[in-house]
Motif scaffolding. Structure first.
Motif, PDB file in Angstrom:
ATOM      1  N   PHE A  12       1.246  -1.559  -0.404  1.00 19.19           N
ATOM      2  CA  PHE A  12      -0.336   0.185   0.244  1.00 19.19           C
ATOM      3  C   PHE A  12       1.127   1.318   0.116  1.00 19.19           C
ATOM      4  N   ALA A  13       1.965   1.098   0.900  1.00 16.05           N
ATOM      5  CA  ALA A  13       2.745   2.194   0.684  1.00 16.05           C
ATOM      6  C   ALA A  13       3.442   2.908  -0.691  1.00 16.05           C
ATOM      7  N   VAL A  14       4.230   1.857  -1.149  1.00 19.50           N
ATOM      8  CA  VAL A  14       4.277   1.663  -2.366  1.00 19.50           C
ATOM      9  C   VAL A  14       3.275   2.147  -3.310  1.00 19.50           C
ATOM     10  N   VAL A  15       1.869   2.035  -3.329  1.00 24.33           N
ATOM     11  CA  VAL A  15       0.528   2.469  -4.562  1.00 24.33           C
ATOM     12  C   VAL A  15       0.593   3.799  -3.843  1.00 24.33           C
ATOM     13  N   GLY A  16       0.736   4.263  -2.530  1.00 28.03           N
ATOM     14  CA  GLY A  16       0.812   5.872  -2.898  1.00 28.03           C
ATOM     15  C   GLY A  16       1.528   6.234  -3.163  1.00 28.03           C
ATOM     16  N   ILE A  17       2.948   6.053  -2.507  1.00 27.00           N
ATOM     17  CA  ILE A  17       3.938   6.813  -3.284  1.00 27.00           C
ATOM     18  C   ILE A  17       4.178   6.868  -5.539  1.00 27.00           C
ATOM     19  N   LEU A  18       3.767   6.220  -5.807  1.00 28.48           N
ATOM     20  CA  LEU A  18       3.313   6.393  -7.435  1.00 28.48           C
ATOM     21  C   LEU A  18       2.322   6.540  -7.596  1.00 28.48           C
ATOM     22  N   TYR A  19       1.282   7.051  -6.640  1.00 28.20           N
ATOM     23  CA  TYR A  19       0.183   7.337  -7.241  1.00 28.20           C
ATOM     24  C   TYR A  19       0.193   8.819  -6.385  1.00 28.20           C
ATOM     25  N   GLY A  20       0.776   8.662  -6.260  1.00 29.29           N
ATOM     26  CA  GLY A  20       0.505  10.648  -4.980  1.00 29.29           C
ATOM     27  C   GLY A  20       1.934  11.612  -6.317  1.00 29.29           C
ATOM     28  N   SER A  21       2.663  10.519  -6.849  1.00 26.07           N
ATOM     29  CA  SER A  21       3.355  10.926  -7.620  1.00 26.07           C
ATOM     30  C   SER A  21       2.186  12.108  -9.236  1.00 26.07           C
ATOM     31  N   LEU A  22       1.747  10.023  -9.732  1.00 25.70           N
ATOM     32  CA  LEU A  22       1.187  10.647 -10.706  1.00 25.70           C
ATOM     33  C   LEU A  22      -0.057  11.697 -10.646  1.00 25.70           C
ATOM     34  N   ALA A  23      -0.517  11.687  -9.869  1.00 22.74           N
ATOM     35  CA  ALA A  23      -1.428  12.653  -9.418  1.00 22.74           C
ATOM     36  C   ALA A  23      -1.033  13.866  -9.318  1.00 22.74           C
ATOM     37  N   CYS A  24      -0.025  14.448  -8.755  1.00 22.66           N
ATOM     38  CA  CYS A  24       1.396  15.846  -8.848  1.00 22.66           C
ATOM     39  C   CYS A  24       1.783  16.080 -10.155  1.00 22.66           C
ATOM     40  N   LEU A  25       1.970  14.709 -10.847  1.00 25.14           N
ATOM     41  CA  LEU A  25       1.453  14.913 -12.345  1.00 25.14           C
ATOM     42  C   LEU A  25       1.152  15.759 -13.345  1.00 25.14           C
ATOM     43  N   SER A  26      -0.256  15.495 -13.249  1.00 30.28           N
ATOM     44  CA  SER A  26      -1.533  15.361 -13.477  1.00 30.28           C
ATOM     45  C   SER A  26      -1.624  16.962 -13.446  1.00 30.28           C
ATOM     46  N   LEU A  27      -1.887  17.303 -12.106  1.00 29.61           N
ATOM     47  CA  LEU A  27      -1.824  18.487 -12.011  1.00 29.61           C
ATOM     48  C   LEU A  27      -1.137  18.880 -12.095  1.00 29.61           C
ATOM     49  N   ALA A  28       0.474  19.048 -12.282  1.00 28.51           N
ATOM     50  CA  ALA A  28       1.253  20.488 -12.333  1.00 28.51           C
ATOM     51  C   ALA A  28       1.861  20.691 -14.365  1.00 28.51           C
ATOM     52  N   ARG A  29       0.511  19.935 -15.181  1.00 29.69           N
ATOM     53  CA  ARG A  29       0.752  19.923 -16.704  1.00 29.69           C
ATOM     54  C   ARG A  29      -0.738  21.166 -16.369  1.00 29.69           C
ATOM     55  N   LYS A  30       0.635  22.044 -17.908  1.00 27.97           N
ATOM     56  CA  LYS A  30      -0.204  22.816 -18.779  1.00 27.97           C
ATOM     57  C   LYS A  30      -1.925  22.806 -18.651  1.00 27.97           C
ATOM     58  N   GLY A  31      -2.634  23.452 -18.362  1.00 31.11           N
ATOM     59  CA  GLY A  31      -4.655  23.635 -18.515  1.00 31.11           C
ATOM     60  C   GLY A  31      -4.886  22.842 -17.865  1.00 31.11           C
ATOM     61  N   ASN A  32      -4.737  21.685 -16.507  1.00 35.55           N
ATOM     62  CA  ASN A  32      -5.211  21.055 -16.342  1.00 35.55           C
ATOM     63  C   ASN A  32      -6.039  21.786 -14.794  1.00 35.55           C
ATOM     64  N   LYS A  33      -5.613  23.311 -14.749  1.00 33.50           N
ATOM     65  CA  LYS A  33      -6.358  23.388 -13.642  1.00 33.50           C
ATOM     66  C   LYS A  33      -5.119  23.696 -12.441  1.00 33.50           C
ATOM     67  N   GLY A  34      -4.924  22.846 -12.049  1.00 37.54           N
ATOM     68  CA  GLY A  34      -3.631  22.385 -11.205  1.00 37.54           C
ATOM     69  C   GLY A  34      -4.158  23.202  -9.332  1.00 37.54           C
ATOM     70  N   ASP A  35      -4.201  23.286  -8.254  1.00 33.94           N
ATOM     71  CA  ASP A  35      -4.433  24.073  -7.025  1.00 33.94           C
ATOM     72  C   ASP A  35      -3.145  23.548  -6.561  1.00 33.94           C
ATOM     73  N   LEU A  36      -1.868  24.268  -6.268  1.00 35.09           N
ATOM     74  CA  LEU A  36      -0.350  24.341  -6.486  1.00 35.09           C
ATOM     75  C   LEU A  36      -0.619  23.775  -4.670  1.00 35.09           C
ATOM     76  N   LYS A  37      -1.697  23.974  -3.622  1.00 41.15           N
ATOM     77  CA  LYS A  37      -1.653  23.726  -2.443  1.00 41.15           C
ATOM     78  C   LYS A  37      -2.168  21.584  -2.552  1.00 41.15           C
ATOM     79  N   ARG A  38      -3.288  21.920  -3.788  1.00 42.39           N
ATOM     80  CA  ARG A  38      -3.244  20.594  -3.653  1.00 42.39           C
ATOM     81  C   ARG A  38      -2.723  19.658  -3.741  1.00 42.39           C
ATOM     82  N   LEU A  39      -1.518  19.677  -5.311  1.00 44.43           N
ATOM     83  CA  LEU A  39      -0.562  19.576  -5.332  1.00 44.43           C
ATOM     84  C   LEU A  39      -0.102  18.430  -4.012  1.00 44.43           C
TER      85      LEU A  39
END
Length: 527
Positions: free
Chosen positions: A298-325
């Motif tokens: 579960f810890a490793v899934v969290g590591i990868l999931y959190g990183s991929l979610a952040c990559l998605s939020l950081a992409r241009k046009g995705n309206k990512g909130d920096l606090k949420r990232l």
């Protein structure tokens, strides 16, 4: 180290734990005429700075008086019978595991109070704000200082109400929904955890955590240990937060005021991982051994999931909130902590404790910086910030941009800064897990965690490029002036920057405290 008697250390620890609670009561009372000044609101905010400052000074004195030659020994012990029929005791004490967390809590709460003095909270009465902040500090400090399972649960629960109101009354958009989600998840997890704690106490005949750790599970059958760890882990995993029980965290961080985000990430998340180290590992080792591979997965899934979610939020046009990232990044970073704990080795657990402190320092700084950006631009939306900053923070507010870049590279684990050692040691722990755990499985977990470090570097560098340099082609015709770092912001952020560098360059300061205590903990309380 300074020479102070055990009785004085006991008094200091009691003062540290109970002082904020007394201060919270005093904050709700009318201020004496001579202390009101021109504004009662300013007076109560000043009261919060004074109380949290006094607690920080007491914590530093206690740390200086701590016997660093014997960090595995419980010090400043207070042991008073409270409920004799259940053998529940008011038992306080600190060792090399709890002392750093005590100092981190005292420091971050003081810095939050200082921030509130210069940036008064927008919302209801400041009296209530300061009182809630101090009650929250009492609950977190008590969690790291108590040595009785029932007291641990009570302290663990004390933080829920003040954090709920800090989000619901002083938060931003969707604050009521986010606060409700926070309280629902954590309360349900805590109810299950209580059942596990009661099972251990009733089956062993004591709730004393020191006695139970010394017994090292010998008085509990394997089935009892497995059941207890399963129940306790649910409550701790929610607070940690572990995937998939993390979904309350991004909403809570996004809606919370700056102070709430700093304390939530910097302190409250540590309560869950501390519970694994202080309770599950030494008290029910067989149960922990059974669930360790699942915890690591579960810890490793969290590591990868959190990183991929952040990559998605950081992409241009995705309206990512920096606090949420940053909130999602915490899911990944705390995944490393859980992976180290799951290895059940001194190296892994020391890495987990180091990563705990590093995450508190670095993420606390990140949330302060994002709060400053939001104050200046009125938003934490990445697309807006990238367009509004133009060519950008480096050119218009170089010190603010430099601090943001520093916090980002510290968070991605740059060698020489605090974030590096914790992640490295947790992966070393996974490389050679405890006897009886599947090494091929943990080698796989280690490799996936290593991939997570690459993804972490990717999204944080994207954030730095976009916010500090801006997106090409989106530079506005007019670029209004942006205030660079102000004096009070230097005062608030400098301790976090300095400690991040100190822990990175001199890790022995922290590892020298934790390692003997961890060795004793895993050996069943034997020196």
């Amino acid at each position: 180290m300074i020479g102070i008697s055990e009785s004085v250390m006991q008094f200091l620890l009691a003062l540290i734990v109970l002082g904020p609670l007394v201060g919270a009561v005093a904050a709700l009372l009318p201020a004496p005429p001579g202390l009101r000044g021109k504004s009662p609101d300013r007076a109560v905010l000043r009261h919060g700075v004074v109380v949290t400052g006094a607690v920080l000074v007491a914590a530093i004195v206690l740390a200086l008086a701590f016997d660093h030659d014997h960090p595995a020994k419980m010090q400043a012990n207070t042991d008073i019978s409270w409920i004799p029929a259940l053998d529940v005791r008011i038992h306080l004490g600190i060792d090399g595991i709890s002392l750093p967390l005590l100092l981190l809590t005292a420091l971050l709460t003081f810095l939050c109070a200082l921030h509130s003095w210069f940036h008064p909270p927008k919302g209801p009465s400041p009296k209530a704000f300061v009182a809630l902040l101090l009650v929250l500090e009492t609950g977190t400090l008590a969690t790291f200082a108590v040595l009785d399972l029932i007291l641990f649960f009570l302290a663990f629960e004390t933080v829920l109400v003040p954090m709920y109101f800090l989000i619901a009354r002083w938060g931003g958009a969707q604050r009521t929904r986010a606060a409700g989600k926070f309280i629902l998840y954590t309360l349900l997890g805590s109810v299950v955890m209580l059942l596990g704690l009661l099972l251990i106490g009733l089956k062993s005949g004591t709730f004393d955590m020191v006695a139970l750790a010394t017994d090292n599970g010998r008085g509990l059958t394997t089935s009892v240990q497995v059941t207890a760890v399963l129940a306790i882990a649910v409550g701790l995993a929610v607070k940690a937060p572990m995937w998939p029980l993390h979904s309350w965290l991004p909403d809570a961080h996004t809606a919370a005021p700056t102070v709430g985000s700093v304390l939530l990430a910097g302190v409250l998340l540590k309560m869950g991982t501390y519970g694994f180290v202080r309770i599950a590992l030494p008290i029910a080792p067989d149960g922990m051994h059974t669930f360790a591979p699942y915890l690591a997965a579960f810890a490793v899934v969290g590591i990868l999931y959190g990183s991929l979610a952040c990559l998605s939020l950081a992409r241009k046009g995705n309206k990512g909130d920096l606090k949420r990232l940053i909130a999602y990044s915490s899911v990944g970073h705390m995944g490393f902590v859980l992976l180290g704990i799951a290895s059940m080795t001194p190296t892994g657990v020391n890495g987990a404790l180091f990563a705990n402190i590093a995450h508190g320092l670095i993420t606390g700084l990140l949330f302060f910086l994002v709060g400053a950006l939001k104050d200046r631009y009125g938003t934490a939306d990445l697309d807006t910030l990238a367009g509004a900053t133009g060519a950008a923070l480096y050119g218009r507010a170089p010190r603010l941009g430099g601090l943001l870049a520093f916090a980002a590279v510290a968070s991605l684990g740059l060698p020489g800064l605090a974030g590096f050692w914790g992640e490295m040691l947790t992966m070393f722990g996974a490389f050679d897990p405890a006897e009886g755990l599947s090494r091929p499985a943990f080698l796989t977990f280690m490799a996936l965690a290593g991939l997570g470090t690459l993804l972490t570097a990717a999204y944080l560098l994207v954030v730095v490029r976009r916010v500090c340099m801006g997106d090409p082609g989106e530079r506005p015709a007019e670029t209004p002036a942006v205030a660079d770092v102000r004096r009070h912001e230097y005062a608030t952020w400098t301790p976090l920057v300095a400690l991040t560098v100190l822990a990175g360059l001199w890790p022995a300061v922290l590892l020298g405290l934790t390692d003997p205590a961890v060795q004793k903990l895993l050996a069943g309380g034997k020196s």
